[in-house]
Design a protein around this motif. Structure first.
Motif, short mmCIF file in Angstrom:
data_model
loop_
_atom_site.label_atom_id
_atom_site.label_comp_id
_atom_site.label_asym_id
_atom_site.label_seq_id
_atom_site.Cartn_x
_atom_site.Cartn_y
_atom_site.Cartn_z
N THR A 123 9.93 -6.24 25.72
CA THR A 123 10.46 -7.41 26.35
C THR A 123 9.50 -8.20 27.24
OG1 THR A 123 12.61 -6.35 26.41
CG2 THR A 123 12.41 -8.14 27.72
N LEU A 124 8.79 -7.27 27.90
CA LEU A 124 7.94 -8.24 28.79
C LEU A 124 6.82 -8.85 28.10
CD1 LEU A 124 8.07 -5.91 31.79
CD2 LEU A 124 9.39 -8.06 31.70
N ALA A 165 7.28 -18.58 31.46
CA ALA A 165 8.19 -17.24 31.57
C ALA A 165 8.37 -17.31 33.38
CB ALA A 165 7.45 -16.00 31.28
N GLU A 185 6.64 -11.41 26.59
CA GLU A 185 7.05 -12.78 26.44
C GLU A 185 6.08 -13.22 27.86
OE1 GLU A 185 8.14 -14.67 24.66
OE2 GLU A 185 9.31 -13.46 23.23
N PRO A 206 16.17 -10.45 27.84
CA PRO A 206 15.47 -11.58 27.97
C PRO A 206 16.31 -12.86 27.25
CG PRO A 206 14.34 -10.28 26.56
CD PRO A 206 15.59 -9.56 26.88
N SER A 257 11.46 -18.76 29.53
CA SER A 257 12.06 -17.41 29.22
C SER A 257 12.34 -16.72 30.55
CB SER A 257 10.79 -16.47 28.66
OG SER A 257 11.01 -15.14 28.49
N THR A 278 13.37 -13.42 32.35
CA THR A 278 13.02 -12.02 32.17
C THR A 278 13.86 -11.09 33.05
OG1 THR A 278 11.28 -12.04 33.35
CG2 THR A 278 10.80 -12.36 31.21
#
Length: 437
Positions: A277-278, A208, A280, A241, A257, A259
């Motif tokens: 969403t976060l 990420a 990930e 994302p 990913s 973000t």
């Protein structure tokens, strides 16, 4: 319709001015003013006035001192300001009193960030998350009177005139809508969990990208994936994302990913709303903290990112999981660049940053090698022998392991496949593909 004429007002305590740039200070007032102006520009406001406002003590009624409020009232009237943005968190009472004193619409930092997010959201999920944060913010600000602003418009009502949602909606309707959105987002969370479980069966590690807004995450994402994610010199250019599969130099495959960017004083309602969403980031095997090292306040921005990671339960000092990526090194030359290289080299090996330019590509190959080294640490290499007709077995290996090399055995006619797997998958590999007697 003509753009909204705006004033950007950044309150600065006298002690902040005196220690600007000193070790341990948060960020310089000028950098705060630049960021505030950038936030206003992100929703196409016509910034007519942008100024630092000295602040001795916060006043309960108006936030700013009485004399400063009167002085700014004259400036706002003279410049025909339609909207005053105060780069601080205002209470509903302070906001209402400033609007009465200045006879114009006033919004604070939370409102402006929510407005930006409202305009940037593209997916159904992103729109729901922003609306939830907006409604939670709105609950305490229902009693408003902006009779002189009928021509204004705005994505979520912050720049809107009377008659729009923010004024008309009562607490009961807001509460019902919040419950409805939370139910929808619970379904989103469940769907994401299912997606993560399916990815566990296809063991691609997740990497990420996180960082302060406008640090260059999306540009780096595009460079690493050869994708075309929206990347522009704007605050919060990326909101929703984005996931892409990436092949690393020695065969390892990952899911990368991108973000939403973080920012100082990110509204807690937004952190909560975007938690799905976060996730990930929370679940990522490796986190790349992208920093704009050419920015004057890069250290303060890094501290703000660490704070948001902390709110997500991620220890920013977990150097086994987090790699700092010092981006925009192409903007640093001469002695400053030599000092930057020396600073990076002085750090312990496990904490050394990757120096890159997402724009020019400098250092990107070394970063990919670094990612692969981290991801494959502890993995085991095994060579499997397959019958030439075993296409199903070959497909299984490509789905469930990192295929490093594939070759033919001239003597036996079999296919030799060298794979790299995590220790917990080794038993399954040996069971499916036992060594030839």
């Amino acid at each position: 319709m003509a753009p909204t004429r705006a004033a950007v007002l950044v309150p600065v305590r006298s002690r902040d001015r005196s220690r600007a740039g000193a070790a341990g200070s948060t960020r310089t007032p000028d950098a705060r003013l630049d960021e505030a102006t950038g936030l206003a520009a992100a929703i196409d406001l016509d910034v007519v006035v942008a100024t630092l406002v000295p602040l001795a003590d916060v006043r309960p009624a108006t936030f700013l001192g009485k004399g400063k409020v009167e002085e700014l009232a004259g400036l706002i009237e003279a410049e025909r300001i339609d909207l005053a943005y105060v780069d601080a968190s205002l209470s509903p009472v302070q906001q209402r009193n400033l609007e009465r004193a200045w006879k114009t619409k006033v919004i604070d930092r939370t409102a402006l960030i929510l407005e930006i997010f409202g305009r940037r959201a593209r997916t159904r999920e992103g729109t729901l998350q922003v609306e939830l944060a907006h409604l939670n913010y709105q609950k305490s600000r229902l009693v408003r009177s902006w009779t002189h602003l009928e021509r204004q418009r705005g994505g979520f009502g912050f720049l809107g005139g009377p008659g729009e949602t923010q004024i008309e909606t009562d607490r009961r309707l807001i509460g019902e809508r919040i419950i409805s959105i939370e139910r929808e987002l619970e379904q989103v969370t469940r769907t994401r969990a299912l997606h993560r479980k399916s990815r566990e069966r296809v063991p691609f590690p997740v990497v990420a990208l996180v960082g302060y807004t406008n640090a260059g995450k999306s540009t780096l994402f595009n460079r690493l994936t050869r994708a075309e994610v929206f990347a522009e010199n704007l605050l919060f250019a990326t909101l929703d994302p984005t996931l892409r599969a990436v092949g690393l130099p020695h065969g390892t495959r990952i899911i990368l990913s991108d973000t939403v960017g973080f920012i100082s004083e990110l509204p807690t309602t937004l952190v909560a709303a975007f938690r799905a969403t976060l996730e990930e980031v929370i679940e990522a095997d490796l986190i790349l903290h992208v920093r704009d090292v050419a920015h004057i306040d890069t250290a303060a921005q890094a501290a703000d990112v660490a704070d948001v990671l902390g709110e997500l339960g991620i220890d920013s000092d977990d150097h086994a999981r987090i790699v700092e990526v010092w981006n925009k090194v192409d903007l640093i030359e001469g002695e400053a660049r030599a000092q930057l290289d020396a600073e990076a080299a002085r750090r312990p090996a496990e904490q050394q940053p990757a120096l890159v330019s997402a724009l020019s590509g400098e250092g990107v190959e070394a970063l990919l090698d670094r990612i692969e080294t981290r991801i494959t640490a502890g993995r085991i290499t095994r060579t499997v022998s397959l019958a030439p007709e075993d296409g199903q077995g070959l497909a299984w290996l490509y789905r469930h392991a990192d295929v490093i090399e594939r070759s033919g055995d001239a003597e036996t006619g079999r296919t030799l496949v060298t794979v790299r797997v995590s220790p917990e998958r080794l038993e399954e590999i040996d069971r499916r593909f036992p060594p030839n007697p």
